[in-house]
Write an enzyme that holds these catalytic residues in place. Structure first.
Site, PDB file in Angstrom:
ATOM      1  N   ASP A 113       0.869  -1.162   0.000  1.00  0.00           N
ATOM      2  CA  ASP A 113       0.000   0.000   0.000  1.00  0.00           C
ATOM      3  C   ASP A 113       0.909   1.215   0.000  1.00  0.00           C
ATOM      4  O   ASP A 113       1.706   1.385   0.918  1.00  0.00           O
ATOM      5  CB  ASP A 113      -0.850  -0.039   1.275  1.00  0.00           C
ATOM      6  CG  ASP A 113      -2.199   0.608   1.111  1.00  0.00           C
ATOM      7  OD1 ASP A 113      -2.248   1.698   0.544  1.00  0.00           O
ATOM      8  OD2 ASP A 113      -3.194   0.016   1.585  1.00  0.00           O
ATOM      9  N   ASP A 340     -12.491  -0.245   4.449  1.00  0.00           N
ATOM     10  CA  ASP A 340     -13.176   1.023   4.712  1.00  0.00           C
ATOM     11  C   ASP A 340     -14.688   0.911   4.599  1.00  0.00           C
ATOM     12  O   ASP A 340     -15.388   1.870   4.920  1.00  0.00           O
ATOM     13  CB  ASP A 340     -12.711   2.091   3.701  1.00  0.00           C
ATOM     14  CG  ASP A 340     -11.255   2.460   3.861  1.00  0.00           C
ATOM     15  OD1 ASP A 340     -10.763   2.476   5.006  1.00  0.00           O
ATOM     16  OD2 ASP A 340     -10.596   2.733   2.831  1.00  0.00           O
TER      17      ASP A 340
HETATM   18  C1  GLC Z   1      -7.772   5.491   2.279  1.00  0.00           C
HETATM   19  C2  GLC Z   1      -7.632   4.276   3.152  1.00  0.00           C
HETATM   20  C3  GLC Z   1      -8.278   4.561   4.472  1.00  0.00           C
HETATM   21  C4  GLC Z   1      -7.537   5.710   5.117  1.00  0.00           C
HETATM   22  C5  GLC Z   1      -7.508   6.914   4.193  1.00  0.00           C
HETATM   23  C6  GLC Z   1      -6.509   7.916   4.641  1.00  0.00           C
HETATM   24  O1  GLC Z   1      -9.084   5.772   1.955  1.00  0.00           O
HETATM   25  O2  GLC Z   1      -8.183   3.169   2.512  1.00  0.00           O
HETATM   26  O3  GLC Z   1      -8.259   3.452   5.326  1.00  0.00           O
HETATM   27  O4  GLC Z   1      -8.142   6.063   6.328  1.00  0.00           O
HETATM   28  O5  GLC Z   1      -7.135   6.570   2.881  1.00  0.00           O
HETATM   29  O6  GLC Z   1      -5.213   7.428   4.424  1.00  0.00           O
END
Ligand code: GLC
Length: 547
Positions: A113, A340
């Protein structure tokens, strides 16, 4: 723990000349919740390594790990303080290398990621940036003078509640944060920032990772004139406050495609790597992220199924919309869940999880599974004193909390479902003693075995992994389509309702066997011009070659 399956994984390319990520099945792991190996109640890299046999027997081709880097964990790893390390909670760099090597030895790729939009406020870059207005790193973040009344410079809102601007008294300016104030946004207009993140990418690519899922890629560039976002007349209390404005000046800016093309060029410096972008936009905007002449993300994540009402007509329509919107050569992809969003089992109901699985794994394009989907894990209700998600803490009570979809993987019976020897960081599902990998492995008709059969049939039928998608007109609760490549033709029939139904599709159907039946009790049954389905049943049918 189950033994490694004997099957040797065929080369994913399988001689069809497609890049691996087109024929692959991706699997997202939320590392905190997959497997704890050191008894602290939090999952880690050694834990994932121990559980590789599950992923091998499931048949997935690539893992995407949510962030594993050093982090204060304000947003559970999406607030990074060192892009090229491993947080001790998850293990060490040696553990990472061991996992990468073991995964690769089973033909499984590993994606990381990449979180380039923001860092932690404890990242050394930000710590420097905030020391003075003249610090060389000042312009690495988005600093702005207060508005004339001393308030925030614009009406830009944080995704997690409140203004997106935080006043820093030491230097008398505000900094911008699209998420928590502990997650300052990097200034992607600054070439030095871009170069630094590209070097981070190269660091991991050289180490052998197979690509990245890029966090909030459509947020990277913000308006350089700092114009206010317009109000959203459709917003009402009960919806997240961030939705009270339309984010036209803070996301999906035209210049973002330039920086994504740059990222893509970094990816292209290495062989066979993939760039996936996290993008929540309507289909017609989403597809622009393939970039001009496909110079953007290989796979802009398609989240259309995450919000879609579970209605056959609506889903058939959105598949068509997506297929028709794709640029020439743009490869599709599908997602049912992530860390999410509410889990698919909770959104569609247990009766329909098999249909959802069959849809995900038979539509045209690369599917991504979210850990636990394969055993039907549902959202867990989190008692107020166990809430961990900062989104829920900042914006309580309207259902935005994400802890419920991040609970520990359910491996076997026992007080922690085999996840840990300690109290898990989030509560376990009440049904974990029944719905777990061990129990479902032993039950030929289980959801887990349906996932395995569906993944296996994708591998053997070119029509499913590479073939065209042709919708077949249907009504009511049915979705019907044919996938074909050369002489290989497969028909998929899905019943999204509780009533039995008989489908007659003369002309589109010749005879053929059911390759995968959703309840697992009709595989091999010969179908002629009629397909009978029970309520909530689906079938993947191998059509005999046209005479
Ligand atoms: C993305 C991630 C989420 C995180 C956000 C800020 O949407 O999937 O989990 O809180 O970015 O990094």
């Amino acid at each position: 723990m189950e033994a490694l399956a004997e099957q040797t994984k065929p080369n994913v390319d399988a001689g069809w000349g497609a890049p691996w990520w087109q024929t692959a099945v991706l699997y997202q792991i939320y590392p905190r919740s997959f497997q704890d190996s050191n008894g602290d109640g939090i999952g880690d890299l050694r834990g994932i390594l121990q559980r590789l046999p599950h992923l091998v027997s499931l048949g997935v081709d690539a893992l995407w790990l949510s962030p594993i880097y050093p982090s204060p964990m304000a947003d559970f790893g999406y607030d990074i303080s060192d892009y090229t390390g491993v947080d001790p909670i998850f293990g060490t760099m040696e553990d990472f290398d061991a996992l990468l090597e073991a995964a690769h030895s089973h033909g499984i790729k590993v994606l990381l990621d990449l979180v380039p939009n923001h860092t932690s406020d404890r990242h050394p870059w930000f710590e420097e940036s905030r020391t003075s207005r003249t610090n060389p790193k000042r312009d690495w973040y988005i600093w702005h003078d207060p508005a004339p009344d001393g308030g925030p410079p614009t009406n830009w809102l944080s995704e997690f509640g409140g203004s997106a601007w935080e006043f820093d008294p030491a230097t008398g300016q505000y900094y911008y944060h699209a998420f928590l104030n502990a997650q300052p946004d990097l200034n992607w207009r600054n070439p030095a920032v871009r170069a630094a993140v590209y070097d981070v990418m190269r660091f991991w690519l050289r180490r052998g990772v197979d690509g990245f899922r890029v966090d909030v890629i459509w947020h990277l560039i913000k308006d350089d004139q700092f114009r206010d976002n317009p109000g959203n007349p459709e917003w009402h209390p009960g919806r997240p406050p961030v939705e009270s404005v339309v984010p036209i000046f803070t996301a999906d800016r035209p210049e973002v495609h330039h920086v994504i093309a740059e990222m893509r060029r970094v990816i292209e410096e290495f062989d066979e790597r993939v760039l996936i972008g996290e993008i929540y936009l309507p289909i017609e905007r989403l597809v622009t992220y393939y970039g001009a002449d496909l110079s953007g993300a290989h796979l802009p994540f398609n989240f259309a199924l995450l919000n879609a009402p579970w209605n056959a007509r609506r889903i058939a329509q959105l598949v068509d919309e997506y297929e028709n919107a794709l640029p020439s050569g743009g490869w599709p992809n599908w997602v049912l869940g992530n860390h999410d969003r509410p889990r698919v089992a909770s959104r569609v109901g247990r009766d329909q999880v098999r249909i959802a699985a069959m849809l995900l794994l038979t539509l045209r394009g690369t599917p991504t599974l979210y850990y636990g989907e394969e055993i039907g894990m549902a959202d867990v209700a989190i008692p107020p004193d166990r809430v961990r998600d900062p989104f829920e803490k900042n914006v309580p009570g309207i259902g935005v909390g994400r802890d419920g979809c991040r609970t520990p993987m359910q491996w076997e019976e026992g007080p922690t479902a085999g996840f840990s020897s300690a109290e898990p960081w989030l509560p376990l599902a009440a049904d974990s003693t029944v719905e777990n990998v061990a129990n479902q492995t032993g039950d030929p008709g289980s959801l887990l075995n349906l996932y395995r059969r569906l993944i296996a049939v994708r591998r053997t039928r070119p029509a499913l992994s590479r073939g065209s998608y042709e919708p077949v007109a249907a009504s009511g609760d049915l979705i019907v389509y044919v996938r074909s490549l050369d002489n290989d033709r497969v028909m998929v029939v899905l019943n999204l309702g509780p009533e039995p139904v008989t489908l007659t599709v003369r002309g589109a159907v010749s005879n053929g066997p059911i390759l995968v039946s959703s309840f697992g009790d009709r595989d091999g049954e010969e179908v002629t011009d009629e397909v009978y389905l029970r309520g909530h049943e689906g079938a993947v049918i191998g059509l005999d070659p046209k005479s």
